[in-house]
Design a protein around this motif. Structure first.
Motif, mmCIF file in Angstrom:
data_model
loop_
_atom_site.group_PDB
_atom_site.id
_atom_site.type_symbol
_atom_site.label_atom_id
_atom_site.label_comp_id
_atom_site.label_asym_id
_atom_site.label_seq_id
_atom_site.Cartn_x
_atom_site.Cartn_y
_atom_site.Cartn_z
ATOM 1 N N GLN A 231 10.542 52.978 -19.931
ATOM 2 C CA GLN A 231 10.526 51.871 -19.113
ATOM 3 C C GLN A 231 11.515 50.873 -20.042
ATOM 4 O OE1 GLN A 231 6.367 50.081 -18.300
ATOM 5 N NE2 GLN A 231 7.357 48.692 -17.045
ATOM 6 N N GLY A 232 12.148 50.213 -19.197
ATOM 7 C CA GLY A 232 13.233 49.305 -19.701
ATOM 8 C C GLY A 232 13.238 47.956 -18.875
ATOM 9 N N TRP A 233 13.625 47.002 -19.789
ATOM 10 C CA TRP A 233 13.694 45.688 -19.113
ATOM 11 C C TRP A 233 14.958 44.974 -19.466
ATOM 12 C CZ3 TRP A 233 9.576 47.627 -21.935
ATOM 13 C CH2 TRP A 233 8.179 47.857 -21.007
ATOM 14 N N LEU A 234 15.662 44.313 -18.475
ATOM 15 C CA LEU A 234 16.758 43.549 -18.741
ATOM 16 C C LEU A 234 16.757 42.169 -18.606
ATOM 17 C CD1 LEU A 234 19.805 43.719 -18.814
ATOM 18 C CD2 LEU A 234 19.976 43.791 -16.533
ATOM 19 N N ASP A 235 17.214 41.471 -19.599
ATOM 20 C CA ASP A 235 16.977 39.851 -19.659
ATOM 21 C C ASP A 235 18.045 39.408 -18.363
ATOM 22 O OD1 ASP A 235 17.398 37.363 -20.315
ATOM 23 O OD2 ASP A 235 17.381 37.398 -22.193
ATOM 24 N N PRO A 236 17.758 38.752 -17.836
ATOM 25 C CA PRO A 236 18.651 38.177 -16.643
ATOM 26 C C PRO A 236 19.531 37.166 -17.071
ATOM 27 C CG PRO A 236 16.361 37.411 -16.121
ATOM 28 C CD PRO A 236 16.341 38.093 -17.591
ATOM 29 N N THR A 237 19.353 36.425 -18.293
ATOM 30 C CA THR A 237 19.697 35.123 -18.562
ATOM 31 C C THR A 237 19.051 34.064 -17.939
ATOM 32 O OG1 THR A 237 21.636 34.748 -16.976
ATOM 33 C CG2 THR A 237 22.029 36.098 -18.986
ATOM 34 N N CYS A 238 18.896 32.932 -18.705
ATOM 35 C CA CYS A 238 18.108 31.855 -18.395
ATOM 36 C C CYS A 238 18.969 31.023 -17.184
ATOM 37 C CB CYS A 238 17.961 30.764 -19.575
ATOM 38 S SG CYS A 238 16.851 31.431 -20.619
ATOM 39 N N VAL A 239 20.096 31.338 -16.900
ATOM 40 C CA VAL A 239 20.919 30.611 -15.902
ATOM 41 C C VAL A 239 20.458 31.359 -14.431
ATOM 42 C CG1 VAL A 239 23.071 30.238 -14.684
ATOM 43 C CG2 VAL A 239 22.793 29.705 -17.423
ATOM 44 N N VAL A 240 20.500 32.591 -14.373
ATOM 45 C CA VAL A 240 20.159 33.256 -13.223
ATOM 46 C C VAL A 240 18.528 33.148 -13.118
ATOM 47 C CG1 VAL A 240 20.072 35.841 -12.410
ATOM 48 C CG2 VAL A 240 21.870 34.877 -13.750
ATOM 49 N N ALA A 241 17.674 33.332 -14.065
ATOM 50 C CA ALA A 241 16.407 33.440 -13.988
ATOM 51 C C ALA A 241 15.807 32.124 -13.556
ATOM 52 C CB ALA A 241 15.574 33.573 -15.186
ATOM 53 N N ILE B 202 16.839 63.656 -20.057
ATOM 54 C CA ILE B 202 16.510 62.407 -19.033
ATOM 55 C C ILE B 202 17.519 62.202 -18.235
ATOM 56 C CG2 ILE B 202 15.700 59.941 -19.359
ATOM 57 C CD1 ILE B 202 14.278 60.626 -21.866
ATOM 58 N N ASP B 203 17.308 61.807 -17.190
ATOM 59 C CA ASP B 203 18.512 61.261 -16.120
ATOM 60 C C ASP B 203 18.264 59.645 -16.478
ATOM 61 O OD1 ASP B 203 20.000 60.408 -14.228
ATOM 62 O OD2 ASP B 203 19.238 61.338 -12.450
ATOM 63 N N TRP B 204 18.987 59.040 -17.009
ATOM 64 C CA TRP B 204 18.629 57.592 -17.408
ATOM 65 C C TRP B 204 18.992 56.752 -16.090
ATOM 66 C CZ3 TRP B 204 16.527 56.342 -21.881
ATOM 67 C CH2 TRP B 204 16.585 57.241 -22.782
ATOM 68 N N GLY B 205 19.714 56.996 -15.237
ATOM 69 C CA GLY B 205 20.027 56.486 -14.056
ATOM 70 C C GLY B 205 19.902 54.666 -14.269
ATOM 71 N N PRO B 206 19.061 54.190 -13.655
ATOM 72 C CA PRO B 206 19.007 52.393 -13.642
ATOM 73 C C PRO B 206 18.821 52.125 -15.121
ATOM 74 C CG PRO B 206 17.020 53.249 -12.834
ATOM 75 C CD PRO B 206 17.765 54.497 -12.994
ATOM 76 N N LEU B 207 18.529 52.883 -16.147
ATOM 77 C CA LEU B 207 18.431 52.301 -17.410
ATOM 78 C C LEU B 207 19.931 52.506 -18.333
ATOM 79 C CD1 LEU B 207 14.889 53.146 -18.407
ATOM 80 C CD2 LEU B 207 15.709 51.214 -17.441
ATOM 81 N N GLN B 208 20.873 52.878 -17.703
ATOM 82 C CA GLN B 208 22.200 53.153 -18.367
ATOM 83 C C GLN B 208 22.415 51.718 -19.025
ATOM 84 O OE1 GLN B 208 24.044 55.646 -18.843
ATOM 85 N NE2 GLN B 208 23.134 56.883 -17.359
ATOM 86 N N PHE B 209 22.216 50.815 -18.819
ATOM 87 C CA PHE B 209 22.329 49.606 -19.428
ATOM 88 C C PHE B 209 21.521 49.409 -20.853
ATOM 89 C CE2 PHE B 209 18.484 48.383 -17.537
ATOM 90 C CZ PHE B 209 17.728 47.784 -18.416
ATOM 91 N N LEU B 210 20.704 50.145 -21.163
ATOM 92 C CA LEU B 210 20.002 50.166 -22.769
ATOM 93 C C LEU B 210 21.102 51.099 -23.645
ATOM 94 C CD1 LEU B 210 16.297 50.891 -21.751
ATOM 95 C CD2 LEU B 210 17.338 48.922 -22.453
#
Length: 290
Positions: free
Chosen positions: A216-226, A282-290
């Motif tokens: 399970q992965g999480w991506l920081d959106p940056t404070c400006v976007v959040a 593993i098919d990383w799919g949406p977690l490629q950013f990690l």
């Protein structure tokens, strides 16, 4: 008591005399090996070297004379590279043993474990430590010992937004890896060998070895976007499987007694863990950013 050598089998110089007042000696053997006699009757001198183990030893000898008679002798002794203070003092006062009571140890003992007791290379009977380790490993479910969460870097932080927007808690860019039920074959203890005061251990885990993984992965959106989107960030989960055909473990361990308790210390930097044909599917799919 002889203070000499090491805790391994050591050579010990042995000298003495063999005497026969009736008939001249013709031969002498010590511990089954013939020795050379020097000097003249009735007493001859001899000098030889003996293989002496740590602890209790017994010297045996056989002498023959010209009349064909044979005589045997046996003598025991203790050998060690060092003795405790009480034992050394007892040696100094023997045979009087005047201070035997003050120098005695009330309770305690030394034990020497030889190679057959450590590992006799026979796994059919449980009469050595290596076979006992083999049975314990094969009777233990690794799933009860290994954690289900393998890696966890998950975290959050707070963004202080511009008024009138309220602060918002967002994800750090992070991930968490968890495993499912681990399947595997059998353990094999190939050997536990005594080597210069430590133990060399060679163990393998046979496959097929397999465990499902969830990442399970999480991506920081940056404070400006959040602050604008009012979103803590993006999260996604992917699954897969880790495989291997074989795991081999080779290491060394020192075993010492400290304050009456056995302490096993693994050698730092001299062990190895090898995986044969490891695969991470593993098919990383949406977690490629990690």
């Amino acid at each position: 008591m002889v203070q000499s050598g090491t805790f391994d089998v050591s050579l010990l110089d042995a000298t003495g005399s063999a005497c026969d007042s009736v008939s001249t000696l013709t031969s002498l053997s010590v511990d089954g090996q013939p020795v050379t006699l020097t000097g003249a009757a009735p007493c001859f001198d001899f000098s030889t070297q003996l293989n002496s183990r740590w602890g209790l030893n017994i010297i045996t000898g056989t002498a023959h004379n010209q009349a064909g008679a044979a005589s045997t002798f046996a003598q025991s002794y203790l050998r060690s590279p060092q003795f405790s203070a009480a034992a050394a003092a007892a040696k100094a006062t023997s045979p009087a043993r005047a201070a035997a009571t003050a120098q005695s140890v009330p309770d305690g003992f030394y034990v020497q474990l030889n190679q057959p007791l450590i590992d006799d290379n026979n796994r059919n009977d449980v009469d050595d430590i290596a076979t006992l380790v083999d049975r314990v490993l094969n009777g233990t479910d690794l799933n009860t010992l290994l954690p289900t969460t393998l890696v966890n870097t998950y975290g959050t932080h707070t963004c202080d937004c511009v008024y009138p927007l309220d602060p918002i808690t967002v994800y750090n860019t992070s991930y968490r890896v968890t495993r499912g039920h681990l399947t595997y074959g059998v353990w094999a203890v190939y050997g536990i060998q005594v080597n210069n005061g430590h133990l060399d251990v060679d163990i393998s885990l046979y496959g097929p070895i397999s465990a499902p993984l969830s990442v399970q992965g999480w991506l920081d959106p940056t404070c400006v976007v959040a602050c604008v989107d009012r979103s803590p960030g993006i999260t996604a989960t992917v699954t897969g499987t880790v495989h291997a055909d074989l795991v081999t473990v080779r290491t060394s361990a020192d075993v010492k007694v400290q304050n009456g308790v056995p302490v096993v210390t693994l050698c730092q930097g001299c062990g190895s863990v090898n995986l044969v044909n490891p695969q991470l599917d593993i098919d990383w799919g949406p977690l490629q950013f990690l």
